[in-house]
Design a protein around this motif. Structure first.
Motif, short mmCIF file in Angstrom:
data_model
loop_
_atom_site.label_atom_id
_atom_site.label_comp_id
_atom_site.label_asym_id
_atom_site.label_seq_id
_atom_site.Cartn_x
_atom_site.Cartn_y
_atom_site.Cartn_z
N ILE B 14 12.07 -10.34 0.31
CA ILE B 14 11.22 -9.61 1.25
C ILE B 14 10.77 -10.52 2.38
CG2 ILE B 14 8.95 -8.49 1.48
CD1 ILE B 14 10.96 -6.73 0.09
N LYS B 18 11.47 -10.04 6.25
CA LYS B 18 10.34 -9.94 7.16
C LYS B 18 10.50 -10.86 8.36
CE LYS B 18 7.02 -7.39 5.51
NZ LYS B 18 6.87 -7.61 4.05
N ARG B 31 4.35 -3.76 13.66
CA ARG B 31 3.66 -4.33 12.49
C ARG B 31 2.14 -4.26 12.69
NH1 ARG B 31 4.39 -4.58 7.36
NH2 ARG B 31 2.30 -3.78 7.49
N PHE B 34 0.86 -0.71 12.07
CA PHE B 34 0.75 -0.39 10.64
C PHE B 34 -0.41 -1.16 9.99
CE2 PHE B 34 4.75 1.70 11.26
CZ PHE B 34 4.77 2.70 10.30
N ASP B 35 -0.57 -2.41 10.38
CA ASP B 35 -1.68 -3.19 9.81
C ASP B 35 -3.02 -2.53 10.13
OD1 ASP B 35 0.13 -4.98 8.82
OD2 ASP B 35 -0.38 -6.61 10.19
N LEU B 38 -3.44 0.58 7.98
CA LEU B 38 -3.59 0.33 6.53
C LEU B 38 -4.84 -0.48 6.18
CD1 LEU B 38 0.17 -0.38 5.68
CD2 LEU B 38 -1.17 1.59 4.91
N THR B 39 -5.40 -1.16 7.16
CA THR B 39 -6.60 -1.96 6.84
C THR B 39 -7.87 -1.33 7.42
OG1 THR B 39 -6.29 -3.32 8.82
CG2 THR B 39 -5.37 -4.16 6.75
N PRO B 361 6.10 8.85 4.61
CA PRO B 361 7.01 9.08 5.73
C PRO B 361 8.48 8.92 5.37
CG PRO B 361 5.18 7.68 6.41
CD PRO B 361 5.12 7.80 4.91
N PRO B 385 12.03 -0.28 8.28
CA PRO B 385 11.20 -1.05 7.34
C PRO B 385 9.97 -0.28 6.83
CG PRO B 385 11.79 -2.40 9.23
CD PRO B 385 12.21 -1.00 9.55
N TYR B 386 9.65 0.80 7.51
CA TYR B 386 8.49 1.60 7.10
C TYR B 386 8.92 2.90 6.41
CZ TYR B 386 6.48 -1.93 10.01
OH TYR B 386 6.13 -3.16 10.53
N GLY B 387 10.15 2.92 5.96
CA GLY B 387 10.63 4.10 5.23
C GLY B 387 11.13 5.22 6.11
N HIS B 389 13.90 6.58 7.73
CA HIS B 389 15.36 6.53 7.79
C HIS B 389 15.96 7.81 8.37
CE1 HIS B 389 15.68 2.88 5.28
NE2 HIS B 389 14.70 3.38 4.56
N ARG B 439 -2.93 6.16 1.39
CA ARG B 439 -1.91 5.34 2.03
C ARG B 439 -0.80 6.19 2.64
NH1 ARG B 439 -1.43 -0.05 1.17
NH2 ARG B 439 0.83 0.12 1.19
N GLU B 440 -0.40 7.23 1.95
CA GLU B 440 0.64 8.09 2.50
C GLU B 440 0.18 8.70 3.81
OE1 GLU B 440 3.07 9.27 -1.57
OE2 GLU B 440 1.92 10.83 -0.57
N LEU B 443 0.16 5.93 6.49
CA LEU B 443 1.50 5.56 6.93
C LEU B 443 2.07 6.61 7.89
CD1 LEU B 443 2.96 4.21 3.56
CD2 LEU B 443 2.53 2.86 5.62
#
Lengths: 460, 460
Positions: B14, B18, B31, B34-35, B38-39, B361, B385-387, B389, B439-440, B443
């Motif tokens: 990983i 990364k 990034r 997303f940070d 998520l935070t 996602p 990288p974040y799902g 696709h 989280r879902e 995201l």
């Protein structure tokens, strides 16, 4: 959501994509596998039984023994070619009466939710009460030194990192506190340990899990505290560093118990000595049903064989469903499986484990030589229509890893479901059947069956 | 699951991946997005308020009005550059007292759970009781003809197809029963309609949703019956085709009500007249909180702008969060938005809608000319990288579709979360906040922000 006319374009697109995808015999067969799982799936019903009729099944417990008998009978009822047990001695740790804990100052006493970490010693008949000191890392603990730690309870309070999209990375990054924390604290004279639960969500549920005692230092009682409890404790310590923590745990380790791995097989028609194993672990923690961890892996693995059986698929190689015993606190089943594989000179093409919850499929993590990873990755076009995009080097599974030492050619493969929800339930009292979605569970079993179909047909 | 040593190889992998991925400024910025989500995410807290303090908010209801005021104030509190309302008249349908239904024979009376379909007329003050006849399709109904249908209640009982991996395809394939069924039955003299709930799971919850009356035939009362209830009814009809069905519904359509779309903007620094809109619909059905449908889309859209604001991102183009009113039973808000976009000669680069639930996602569905779909698809390496696709031609969103008629160049984009759980909650009383994973949800907001960052930077 949503008006139906809006699907016209979309549906046309899907249909055209389907027609294209369904031109190869492999894609057609994989479609059949998924159809069987989604229309006639038995894994949800089976998981309901395992979760709600048997329940939590820690190694050595009566429930673990019931799960052994039940899974054996279930596979026999499906008329797999062979169903058998592998005897294995397992640790027998028991939690005893429900734990209690409180944060105490001269003025107040605040109760907080804790549970013993798996394998912990108890506090004796009465509560253990001592000053408590907070650290975020093992290094921070070491820097404090004996003078500041002696006689105290150490509170490890580093949260899982929410920025990690894979929650397993976040788990990995915080797990040293639970695993090594107790003995590292004992080395400096601590009398107890409290660890922030490995949970990304804020709630009141403590999450258990194994610790690893260093046999050269005293074993001290170690508990997990809920994430809300950990925040509360940390806030109170900020206001008053001279708090006491008091907790009572009646857990103990009893003599080892005889238990079993449970195995079902469909015998290979051309290469019966080449094995493709798929498994999960039959034991679970004791706080809940163990539905996601790892009732799903067991029922999905049995489902893989049931799907093949029901489709009248005649495998070239032997396909084996393995319910490993004792993943949670010893991996004795995984080690026994590898030991017997060596003794019997078995040749594993691959071993697949589902031990990351019954969530919607994302892919497979593979531990194998690069050529084998490449070979599996080339099947992506067949698997991606089912959401299986993340296929490559990754995590395999705790129970199948011992195989690497006895069969260098075996590809070790971890089924990778979506990870967002897992650690909200992991090792806690809410890991119950109602948290499992039927379709997500079924898609997971079908995903493993699809990969096994390709592994069986083409080898590696 | 699982021992931590097993992550060594995985983590190394990983980390290396990364480092590679983070070499481009775009990947670094994504990034950060997303940070932040998520935070420091606020969407979960906001959705809690919308779901639990305001609740179900059908167009025209006091709760819908509260949701308008709340979302306006929320965006003002975030100090977006501009927050405003777009007035729109909306239908005002009310359910009235809770519905009742029973299957009746000469010997027995079995109660079953139903709810009125949105827009249905009521049964009057007393129950409607009549013989009931089961069909699976509109064609089957037509083949029966007036002689077999006249005076009866028609029971549409075709399940959603569980084999469709995208549950939206399954929904699309079964929705004609709910939508056109009532008037098709009325054309043959039926006095009422009962439709199997559009739910892939077997349970006791009826799922509402809009019907579309044909104004040339009598409006007859139409209800949804739970999947378990539908199976029960079908079984009883097999045993005794001469059953009566009896139901009581007090729903009615009141005069139209003034309501609003709610809009917040970050003004573009270089091309303020080019707009990137992101939205969800603020109205919901009345049976539950409407947490997934579509509180998530609203709170995620606001979150997109909040993320940019908090990161001090200065967009080139104007980024707009839109809470559309009345998606569920009229799409008046979506049409008004398009009408005003035309009147104001606005130029939309893209409009994105989140209206498929707050799940993990998977990607984006796009309605646009192929060159634009290709351009967006080229960003896959930054998004996967974040799902994310599944990026390509797909479903956009009901509220943004009217834009296509006024702005041919606008790319219409639907955020695509995982679909497995959606229809278990869709339009039913269990679409509540506790079904949303923090989280879902986060995201999802971050995924849309990441795409908008790229759309803003590069255009289309």
């Amino acid at each position: 959501m949503l008006l139906l006319r809006t699907f016209l374009i979309f549906s046309a697109f899907i249909i055209s994509r389907k027609c294209f995808a369904q031109t190869s015999p492999d894609s057609l067969y994989i479609r059949q596998i998924f159809d069987e799982a989604l229309t006639n799936g038995q894994s949800y019903k089976n998981l309901d039984y395992l979760s709600n009729k048997i329940g939590g099944r820690l190694s050595g417990s009566p429930e673990a023994e019931k799960a052994v008998q039940w899974s054996k009978q279930l596979m026999e009822s499906y008329k797999f070619d062979k169903v058998y047990l592998q005897e294995v001695m397992v640790p027998h740790w028991v939690r005893g009466a429900k734990e209690k804990a409180s944060i105490q100052s001269s003025k107040s006493k605040v109760e907080v939710p804790i549970c013993a970490l798996g394998g912990s010693v108890g506090t004796g008949k009465t509560a253990l009460t001592a000053p408590i000191i907070e650290v975020k890392t093992l290094d921070e603990l070491k820097a404090l030194g004996r003078s500041k730690v002696q006689g105290k309870i150490v509170f490890f309070n580093r949260p899982m990192d929410p920025r990690r999209v894979s929650t397993f990375e976040a788990y990995s990054g915080a797990g040293d506190q639970r695993r090594q924390g107790p003995s590292e604290a004992a080395k400096l004279g601590a009398v107890g340990v409290v660890v922030r639960s490995l949970n990304l969500f804020q709630d009141d549920l403590p999450h258990t899990g194994s610790l690893r005692y260093d046999e050269t230092v005293p074993k001290i009682p170690a508990a997990a505290i809920s994430t809300n409890g950990a925040d509360k404790l940390s806030q109170m310590l900020q206001a008053d560093p001279n708090l006491n923590f008091s907790y009572e745990m009646h857990c103990e380790t009893l003599p080892e118990v005889k238990s079993y791995n449970v195995i079902g097989e469909l015998r290979g028609s051309e290469k019966p000595n080449e094995i493709i194993a798929v498994g999960g672990h039959l034991d679970s923690w004791d706080l809940a049903d163990g539905a996601h961890d790892d009732g799903t892996g067991c029922t999905q693995s049995i489902e893989v064989l049931r799907i093949f059986k029901n489709l009248n698929y005649r495998p070239k190689r032997t396909i084996r469903a393995v319910m490993f015993m004792n993943e949670e606190n010893g991996v004795r089943g995984g080690r026994k499986y590898a030991e017997l594989a060596k003794a019997n000179q078995e040749k594993h093409v691959a071993a697949i484990e589902s031990d990351a919850g019954g969530f919607t499929p994302r892919g497979f993590g593979i531990v194998a030589e690069p050529s084998k990873i490449n070979a599996i990755s080339k099947w992506k076009p067949l698997l991606s229509p089912y959401g299986l995009h993340d296929i490559g080097l990754g995590h395999a599974g705790t129970d199948i890893e011992p195989l690497a030492e006895v069969d260098k050619n075996a590809a070790l493969i971890g089924f990778t479901p979506d990870s967002q929800r897992y650690f909200q339930y992991h090792h806690a009292s809410n890991d119950t059947f109602d948290k499992v979605n039927k379709r997500e569970l079924e898609l997971g079993g079908a995903s493993m069956a699809a990969l096994i179909y390709l592994l069986d047909k083409y080898g590696l």
